[in-house]
Motif scaffolding. Structure first.
Motif, PDB file in Angstrom:
ATOM      1  N   ALA A  30       0.812  -1.220   0.000  1.00  0.00           N
ATOM      2  CA  ALA A  30       0.000   0.000   0.000  1.00  0.00           C
ATOM      3  C   ALA A  30       0.846   1.271   0.000  1.00  0.00           C
ATOM      4  CB  ALA A  30      -0.933  -0.002   1.215  1.00  0.00           C
ATOM      5  N   TYR A  31       2.060   1.207   0.565  1.00  0.00           N
ATOM      6  CA  TYR A  31       2.862   2.425   0.729  1.00  0.00           C
ATOM      7  C   TYR A  31       4.205   2.387   0.006  1.00  0.00           C
ATOM      8  CZ  TYR A  31      -0.570   3.721   4.209  1.00  0.00           C
ATOM      9  OH  TYR A  31      -1.742   4.053   4.825  1.00  0.00           O
ATOM     10  N   LEU A  32       4.528   1.294  -0.656  1.00  0.00           N
ATOM     11  CA  LEU A  32       5.834   1.177  -1.298  1.00  0.00           C
ATOM     12  C   LEU A  32       6.046   2.260  -2.352  1.00  0.00           C
ATOM     13  CD1 LEU A  32       8.495  -0.316  -1.691  1.00  0.00           C
ATOM     14  CD2 LEU A  32       7.323  -1.860  -3.284  1.00  0.00           C
ATOM     15  N   LYS A  33       5.031   2.517  -3.181  1.00  0.00           N
ATOM     16  CA  LYS A  33       5.158   3.528  -4.230  1.00  0.00           C
ATOM     17  C   LYS A  33       5.434   4.898  -3.631  1.00  0.00           C
ATOM     18  CE  LYS A  33       1.524   5.197  -6.414  1.00  0.00           C
ATOM     19  NZ  LYS A  33       0.359   5.352  -7.320  1.00  0.00           N
ATOM     20  N   ARG A  34       4.743   5.228  -2.545  1.00  0.00           N
ATOM     21  CA  ARG A  34       4.953   6.527  -1.892  1.00  0.00           C
ATOM     22  C   ARG A  34       6.364   6.618  -1.310  1.00  0.00           C
ATOM     23  NH1 ARG A  34      -0.634   8.033   1.239  1.00  0.00           N
ATOM     24  NH2 ARG A  34      -2.094   7.219  -0.298  1.00  0.00           N
ATOM     25  N   THR A  35       6.807   5.532  -0.687  1.00  0.00           N
ATOM     26  CA  THR A  35       8.128   5.536  -0.070  1.00  0.00           C
ATOM     27  C   THR A  35       9.222   5.698  -1.125  1.00  0.00           C
ATOM     28  OG1 THR A  35       7.323   4.152   1.749  1.00  0.00           O
ATOM     29  CG2 THR A  35       9.707   4.230   1.401  1.00  0.00           C
ATOM     30  N   LEU A  36       9.117   4.984  -2.233  1.00  0.00           N
ATOM     31  CA  LEU A  36      10.093   5.124  -3.312  1.00  0.00           C
ATOM     32  C   LEU A  36      10.084   6.539  -3.877  1.00  0.00           C
ATOM     33  CD1 LEU A  36       9.630   1.757  -5.255  1.00  0.00           C
ATOM     34  CD2 LEU A  36      11.578   2.435  -3.835  1.00  0.00           C
ATOM     35  N   MET A  37       8.881   7.088  -4.103  1.00  0.00           N
ATOM     36  CA  MET A  37       8.774   8.454  -4.627  1.00  0.00           C
ATOM     37  C   MET A  37       9.459   9.444  -3.706  1.00  0.00           C
ATOM     38  SD  MET A  37       5.393  10.856  -5.102  1.00  0.00           S
ATOM     39  CE  MET A  37       5.157  10.946  -3.321  1.00  0.00           C
ATOM     40  N   MET A  38       9.202   9.334  -2.400  1.00  0.00           N
ATOM     41  CA  MET A  38       9.754  10.304  -1.473  1.00  0.00           C
ATOM     42  C   MET A  38      11.263  10.146  -1.314  1.00  0.00           C
ATOM     43  SD  MET A  38       7.472  12.372  -0.719  1.00  0.00           S
ATOM     44  CE  MET A  38       8.668  13.234   0.286  1.00  0.00           C
ATOM     45  N   CYS A  39      11.763   8.913  -1.273  1.00  0.00           N
ATOM     46  CA  CYS A  39      13.215   8.719  -1.126  1.00  0.00           C
ATOM     47  C   CYS A  39      13.968   9.315  -2.313  1.00  0.00           C
ATOM     48  CB  CYS A  39      13.526   7.228  -0.999  1.00  0.00           C
ATOM     49  SG  CYS A  39      13.083   6.505   0.598  1.00  0.00           S
ATOM     50  N   ILE A  40      13.461   9.075  -3.537  1.00  0.00           N
ATOM     51  CA  ILE A  40      14.165   9.568  -4.723  1.00  0.00           C
ATOM     52  C   ILE A  40      14.034  11.080  -4.861  1.00  0.00           C
ATOM     53  CG2 ILE A  40      14.265   9.461  -7.248  1.00  0.00           C
ATOM     54  CD1 ILE A  40      13.248   6.541  -6.992  1.00  0.00           C
ATOM     55  N   SER A  41      12.797  11.572  -4.762  1.00  0.00           N
ATOM     56  CA  SER A  41      12.579  13.010  -4.984  1.00  0.00           C
ATOM     57  C   SER A  41      13.214  13.849  -3.873  1.00  0.00           C
ATOM     58  CB  SER A  41      11.077  13.310  -5.094  1.00  0.00           C
ATOM     59  OG  SER A  41      10.394  12.958  -3.903  1.00  0.00           O
ATOM     60  N   PHE A  42      13.147  13.387  -2.620  1.00  0.00           N
ATOM     61  CA  PHE A  42      13.743  14.146  -1.523  1.00  0.00           C
ATOM     62  C   PHE A  42      15.261  14.208  -1.675  1.00  0.00           C
ATOM     63  CE2 PHE A  42      15.087  15.052   2.838  1.00  0.00           C
ATOM     64  CZ  PHE A  42      14.197  16.040   3.200  1.00  0.00           C
ATOM     65  N   ALA A  43      15.879  13.087  -2.075  1.00  0.00           N
ATOM     66  CA  ALA A  43      17.325  13.081  -2.285  1.00  0.00           C
ATOM     67  C   ALA A  43      17.721  14.052  -3.397  1.00  0.00           C
ATOM     68  CB  ALA A  43      17.804  11.675  -2.616  1.00  0.00           C
ATOM     69  N   CYS A  44      16.935  14.080  -4.483  1.00  0.00           N
ATOM     70  CA  CYS A  44      17.244  14.971  -5.607  1.00  0.00           C
ATOM     71  C   CYS A  44      17.129  16.434  -5.207  1.00  0.00           C
ATOM     72  CB  CYS A  44      16.309  14.672  -6.781  1.00  0.00           C
ATOM     73  SG  CYS A  44      16.592  13.062  -7.566  1.00  0.00           S
ATOM     74  N   ILE A  45      16.062  16.778  -4.494  1.00  0.00           N
ATOM     75  CA  ILE A  45      15.844  18.169  -4.100  1.00  0.00           C
ATOM     76  C   ILE A  45      16.853  18.601  -3.036  1.00  0.00           C
ATOM     77  CG2 ILE A  45      14.206  19.673  -2.878  1.00  0.00           C
ATOM     78  CD1 ILE A  45      11.986  18.300  -4.509  1.00  0.00           C
ATOM     79  N   LEU A  46      17.211  17.688  -2.134  1.00  0.00           N
ATOM     80  CA  LEU A  46      18.198  18.026  -1.113  1.00  0.00           C
ATOM     81  C   LEU A  46      19.586  18.200  -1.727  1.00  0.00           C
ATOM     82  CD1 LEU A  46      17.610  18.420   1.882  1.00  0.00           C
ATOM     83  CD2 LEU A  46      18.692  16.218   2.325  1.00  0.00           C
ATOM     84  N   PHE A  47      19.855  17.505  -2.827  1.00  0.00           N
ATOM     85  CA  PHE A  47      21.127  17.684  -3.532  1.00  0.00           C
ATOM     86  C   PHE A  47      21.281  19.136  -3.979  1.00  0.00           C
ATOM     87  CE2 PHE A  47      24.281  17.474  -6.817  1.00  0.00           C
ATOM     88  CZ  PHE A  47      25.116  16.432  -6.461  1.00  0.00           C
ATOM     89  N   ILE A  48      20.174  19.738  -4.449  1.00  0.00           N
ATOM     90  CA  ILE A  48      20.210  21.150  -4.852  1.00  0.00           C
ATOM     91  C   ILE A  48      20.580  22.023  -3.657  1.00  0.00           C
ATOM     92  CG2 ILE A  48      18.900  23.055  -5.868  1.00  0.00           C
ATOM     93  CD1 ILE A  48      16.998  20.969  -7.063  1.00  0.00           C
ATOM     94  N   PHE A  49      19.945  21.743  -2.509  1.00  0.00           N
ATOM     95  CA  PHE A  49      20.210  22.529  -1.299  1.00  0.00           C
ATOM     96  C   PHE A  49      21.688  22.495  -0.932  1.00  0.00           C
ATOM     97  CE2 PHE A  49      20.968  22.309   3.294  1.00  0.00           C
ATOM     98  CZ  PHE A  49      20.522  23.561   3.686  1.00  0.00           C
ATOM     99  N   TYR A  50      22.267  21.303  -0.885  1.00  0.00           N
ATOM    100  CA  TYR A  50      23.671  21.198  -0.473  1.00  0.00           C
ATOM    101  C   TYR A  50      24.610  21.769  -1.522  1.00  0.00           C
ATOM    102  CZ  TYR A  50      22.689  18.609   3.788  1.00  0.00           C
ATOM    103  OH  TYR A  50      22.261  18.266   5.049  1.00  0.00           O
TER     104      TYR A  50
END
Length: 430
Positions: A237-257
């Motif tokens: 039920a939550y795997l798709k959400r977890t994958l989406m958040m792990c990938i997108s959060f890492a990408c957006i945080l890369f911009i921050f750093y």
């Protein structure tokens, strides 16, 4: 929410200390590149190590307890950092302090999701996130004011002593920060939850002089007991959400750093000189604060997905412009746009992530995507950017930043669903 925002501000000051004292430590102790890199990343490593178990604990012992404990933990070890006699001990203390920072980081935006209305929880998170930016700015400001006035061996220690002052803030949190009524309810502590909500309602009615309307049809309805198949963040039920958040959060945080850590280095490589490089960096980082307020408006006006996608795409385009800029005015303009949208989007991805999971595992879900994001975006990003700047020059490095940003956009566009204006329980269980 003000209490949560201040907690974030004082934590971000503590995180921002190291970047401002590294030149002093490098000069005083003749540090090699390995020691400099260790000092620069060790607290982030502590955050990564702690953030997932801290999220798991927050779902079991409560949001307030973890916020109080984490704040006391990192403040105490920050104080110890100012007393250490050697660099190896400083590295150890920074690592241990990072564990407390990891415990605190996810709490404020989970509480924003759980303590505010569906109409403003997105904008409230953006306002809270702006406290982080003020904290990141406070560290270099105090360094500028204090370090020139103190002997070399005491200037950097004083910044750590100030980082220990949040110990005085702990009693304030204990007395006035409420626990999440949603969390109390799922723990079977309905009377405590009702007492908190009743007090909030009474304050609002006293302030406005008006009676509150009757609760909506969703209020008071209990969520169905989760089946085993939907009981974890990696379940079907939550795997798709977890994958989406792990990938997108890492990408957006890369911009921050990339902005927060490497802007001065890039500008120095481009020949702007130390004074000009730090002046331009200060202006660029400050541009992120109005960016977060713009996100506060856009997230409730246009929705989570649209704001995430549009802000990140503009950040990708401005990263390309920044990488290929060959004069100060263009670099400053592109850098400010990159900071405005690339860091301004951070609170959007945070509240969007908090809305993906039900209360029983919200902090664990946040801890997982924060941990993955900070591992790739925070611990590995400095090394990746250092390699890119050496191998592919500034332009090639920011082409890579733009590509990473677009990957994050594609993942959200493909896997994300809109949660604006949806009751939290429905958004996290739909």
């Amino acid at each position: 929410m003000l209490l949560a925002g201040i907690a974030w501000l004082i934590e971000s000051y503590d995180i921002g200390i190291m970047g401002n004292i590294l030149p002093l430590l490098e000069k005083q102790y003749q540090l090699n590149s390995f020691m400099v890199g260790s000092l620069a990343t060790v607290s982030t490593l502590g955050i990564v190590l702690a953030i997932i178990p801290a999220g798991w604990l927050a779902d079991r012992v409560g949001r307030k307890k973890m916020l109080v404990f984490g704040t006391a933990w990192y403040a105490f070890f920050s104080l110890l950092c100012g007393m250490v006699p050697s660099i190896p001990l400083l590295i150890v203390c920074r690592l241990i302090a990072g564990l407390g920072m990891g415990a605190v980081f996810p709490i404020p935006y989970a509480m924003a999701a759980e303590l505010t209305s569906k109409r403003i929880r997105g904008s409230m998170t953006a306002v809270l996130d702006s406290f982080l930016s003020f904290g990141y700015f406070l560290a270099p400001l105090l360094a500028l004011l204090l370090i020139p006035q103190l002997p070399t061996q005491w200037g950097w220690r004083m910044l750590f002593y100030i980082g220990g002052l949040p110990l005085l803030y702990v009693p304030v949190l204990i007395k006035w920060m409420p626990e999440s009524p949603r969390w109390l309810t799922i723990q079977g502590r309905g009377e405590e939850a009702d007492q908190i909500v009743t007090q909030l309602e009474q304050r609002i009615e006293s302030r406005t002089g008006l009676a509150l309307p009757e609760p909506g049809s969703h209020a008071g309805q209990s969520m169905p007991t989760p089946s085993r198949a939907s009981s974890g963040i990696f379940s079907r039920a939550y795997l798709k959400r977890t994958l989406m958040m792990c990938i997108s959060f890492a990408c957006i945080l890369f911009i921050f750093y990339a902005i927060q850590t490497y802007t001065p280095t890039v500008l120095l490589k481009e020949g702007y000189g130390i004074s000009n490089a730090f002046l331009l960096t200060t202006i660029i980082v400050l541009a992120s604060i109005p960016g977060k307020y713009a996100a506060a408006y856009a997230i409730e006006r246009f929705g989570r997905k649209f704001t995430l996608i549009s802000f990140t795409l503009i950040a990708a385009a401005s990263a390309l412009c920044f990488g290929f800029a060959h004069n100060g005015a263009l670099a400053l303009l592109a850098g400010c746009v990159l900071s405005f949208f690339g860091i301004g989007v951070d609170p959007v991805i945070k509240i969007y992530g908090a809305e993906q999971y039900p209360t029983r595992m919200r902090e664990l879900g946040i801890g997982v995507f924060e941990g993955v994001g900070r591992l790739f975006g925070g611990v590995l990003a400095p090394f990746i950017m250092a390699f890119l700047l050496t191998s592919f020059n500034v332009a090639g490095s920011y082409v890579f930043v733009a590509v990473i940003a677009v990957i994050g956009v594609c993942v959200v566009a493909w896997l994300g669903t809109e949660t604006r204006g949806v009751v939290l329980e429905k958004a996290s269980n739909s």
